[in-house]
Write an enzyme that holds these catalytic residues in place. Structure first.
Site, PDB file in Angstrom:
ATOM      1  N   LYS A   1       0.850  -1.186   0.000  1.00 16.64           N
ATOM      2  CA  LYS A   1       0.000   0.000   0.000  1.00 16.64           C
ATOM      3  C   LYS A   1       0.889   1.241   0.000  1.00 16.64           C
ATOM      4  O   LYS A   1       1.480   1.586   1.017  1.00 16.64           O
ATOM      5  CB  LYS A   1      -0.916   0.037   1.212  1.00 16.64           C
ATOM      6  CG  LYS A   1      -1.895   1.213   1.133  1.00 16.64           C
ATOM      7  CD  LYS A   1      -2.418   1.647   2.459  1.00 16.64           C
ATOM      8  CE  LYS A   1      -3.193   2.960   2.334  1.00 16.64           C
ATOM      9  NZ  LYS A   1      -2.295   4.116   1.980  1.00 16.64           N
TER      10      LYS A   1
ATOM     11  N   GLU B   1      10.016   0.898  10.716  1.00 16.25           N
ATOM     12  CA  GLU B   1      11.013   1.967  10.692  1.00 16.25           C
ATOM     13  C   GLU B   1      10.239   3.262  10.819  1.00 16.25           C
ATOM     14  O   GLU B   1       9.455   3.615   9.940  1.00 16.25           O
ATOM     15  CB  GLU B   1      11.833   1.906   9.402  1.00 16.25           C
ATOM     16  CG  GLU B   1      13.058   2.821   9.429  1.00 16.25           C
ATOM     17  CD  GLU B   1      12.829   4.114   8.676  1.00 16.25           C
ATOM     18  OE1 GLU B   1      12.558   5.133   9.362  1.00 16.25           O
ATOM     19  OE2 GLU B   1      12.920   4.111   7.442  1.00 16.25           O
TER      20      GLU B   1
END
Length: 495
Positions: free
Chosen positions: A189, A263
């Site tokens: 996505k 992250e």
């Protein structure tokens, strides 16, 4: 790299409506909904993009699962490697188009986006090499009798990649590489602000020979990402983005115990000692935060300058900052373009206002740029705040814009304590000619990357990731692919 010409408008944009890529086919959302993606430099409508919802998430995950159970799941590493090498060649051959899509969608200067060409090819070739290195081990055991034990490495399964908007094509490659090398399948996505280059990358994957359903590109808003995070058919989530969204993804993944790597944000210190080479440190300190209009998670937004050189350094830094060319991303001489959206611009301006209200002084910038060439876009002047204290909002919060906070320090012990006084730990910089200082700082800073006499260096073979609220897991390096593999123990009794 010197840019003298700008490539033509990508042919992808000849299609005013952009559909998702699921199961090898470009398909609209089942709801029929679409959302706009616009050029943040001009406000131009680039495309109406399919707005996927929960039902589209489900069909994308089912397509990825079907591909995993098909020929792709039985393919040897050498064949995956051959496909990935073809993909690397195709990405490089089409990179001008991919870079231009990112320039139009994100607003980053083409002179910057094109620089990702070498890295994209290198990443794919690095992971292609990893595809043939996956191996288990034969292990000794203490079981009675004649018993053999060994391990097998297997793909973790269906991976959901949820990408940020600040480096679209680079992030697509970074997320797809370990998936393809390990034999997993992917539902990616892209951020709703920058979906176009991901769709084109998906087309190139098919052209390279990646089987249908192995790489799926699901466009949509935040609700699609939430549905993907909680979908029971997803085995692993790889997320890059804000810490707040990362926390939500961890909660969503908990119900089905998905493997997760994240992250997240940063508030990275960049530390300049009195013995540093100022001719190198001054421009590097500026671009450590102003590159990509400050929209980099590991940007060196907290600048610590040792007291003996502080006055000279700040004078030179302010002078350099005022020479940075902000403007049209299609101008080869532009160094910084707009920020990604009006919402992001208003958020950054709010931080600037808080800095002034809390007592910081403005050495450069501090405003939205206006006038010819600026009024239709979201352009901000590169900004330096001085006299910042560690408790100010701009010293603590990730701004994600072209805003630098400057501090002074006296000793190594002091600056280490202050540099580490943050919940984040993604990047950091140290500028010194003293080897002992460099090593002491590299050991003392709590961050996933410490750049000494440089900043923002990356390589496919070197891991990147964070400490603390900057996330966990590593991308790049030999550790990366391990997050996409399960380890199965096999016991064989021979007597």
């Amino acid at each position: 790299m010197t840019i003298t010409t700008i490539p033509p408008r990508p042919t992808l944009l000849d299609r005013p409506e952009q559909d998702m890529l699921i199961g090898g086919q470009r398909v609209p959302a089942l709801s029929g909904k679409r959302f706009e993606t616009r050029n943040p430099a001009t406000g131009e409508l680039l495309a109406l993009v399919a707005q996927g919802g929960a039902e589209d998430v489900d069909r994308a995950v089912r397509a990825a699962r079907a591909a995993l159970c098909g020929p792709w799941g039985r393919m040897k590493g050498a064949e995956r490697q051959r496909i990935m090498l073809r993909l690397a060649d195709l990405v490089e051959a089409h990179y001008e188009e991919l870079a231009m899509l990112d320039t139009l969608d994100l607003g980053a200067p083409y002179s910057r986006t094109i620089l990702g060409k070498a890295r994209a090819g290198s990443l794919l070739r690095y992971y292609a090499g990893q595809a043939t290195l996956i191996a288990g081990e034969t292990l000794d055991n203490s079981a009675p009798g004649d018993v053999l034990s060994h391990t097998i490495k297997e793909p973790v399964g269906v991976v959901a990649a949820i990408n940020p908007w600040n480096g679209p094509i680079g992030m697509s490659v970074w997320k797809a590489g370990p998936v393809l090398a390990s034999g997993c399948t992917l539902v990616m996505k892209p951020a709703e602000q920058t979906p176009l280059s991901a769709l084109r990358f998906g087309e190139l994957c098919l052209e390279a020979g990646v089987p249908e359903g192995v790489i799926n590109i699901l466009t949509g808003m935040g609700d699609a990402g939430a549905a993907l995070s909680s979908h029971p058919g997803v085995d692993k989530i790889a997320f890059t983005g804000s810490t707040g969204v990362g926390e939500k993804i961890l909660h969503a993944a908990a119900a089905s115990m998905k493997r997760v790597t994240v992250e997240l944000g940063g508030k990275s210190p960049n530390i300049v000692f009195a013995d540093a080479d100022l001719d190198k440190a001054v421009p590097a300190a500026a671009m450590a935060v102003f590159a990509n209009a400050g929209q980099i998670c590991s940007a060196g937004t907290r600048l610590f300058v040792q007291s003996p050189i502080r006055a000279e350094f700040m004078e030179r830094l302010a002078a350099f900052t005022k020479t940075i060319r902000v403007g049209d991303p299609l101008n080869p001489e532009t160094q910084i373009g707009p920020v990604v959206s009006a919402l992001q611009m208003d958020r950054i301006l709010g931080f600037m206002d808080s800095a002034v209200a809390e007592g910081a002084s403005t050495l450069a910038g501090g405003t939205r740029l206006s006038g010819a060439g600026y009024d239709d876009g979201y352009f901000l002047a590169p900004t330096i705040f001085d006299n910042v204290t560690d408790d100010m909002t701009i010293a603590r919060e990730e701004i994600f814009g072209p805003v630098l906070s400057a501090f002074s320090f006296d000793t190594i012990e002091e600056v280490l304590e202050r540099a580490n006084a943050t919940p984040f730990g993604l990047g950091s910089g140290v500028w010194t000619r003293d080897l002992a200082t460099a090593h002491r700082m590299a050991r003392g800073i709590r961050a996933g990357s410490v750049w000494v006499n440089c900043y923002q260096m990356l390589d496919p073979g070197v891991p990147f990731g964070g400490y603390g609220m900057s996330g966990f897991g590593r991308e790049s390096g030999p550790q990366h692919i391990e997050d996409y593999l399960e380890t199965k123990a096999v016991w064989i009794k021979l007597d």
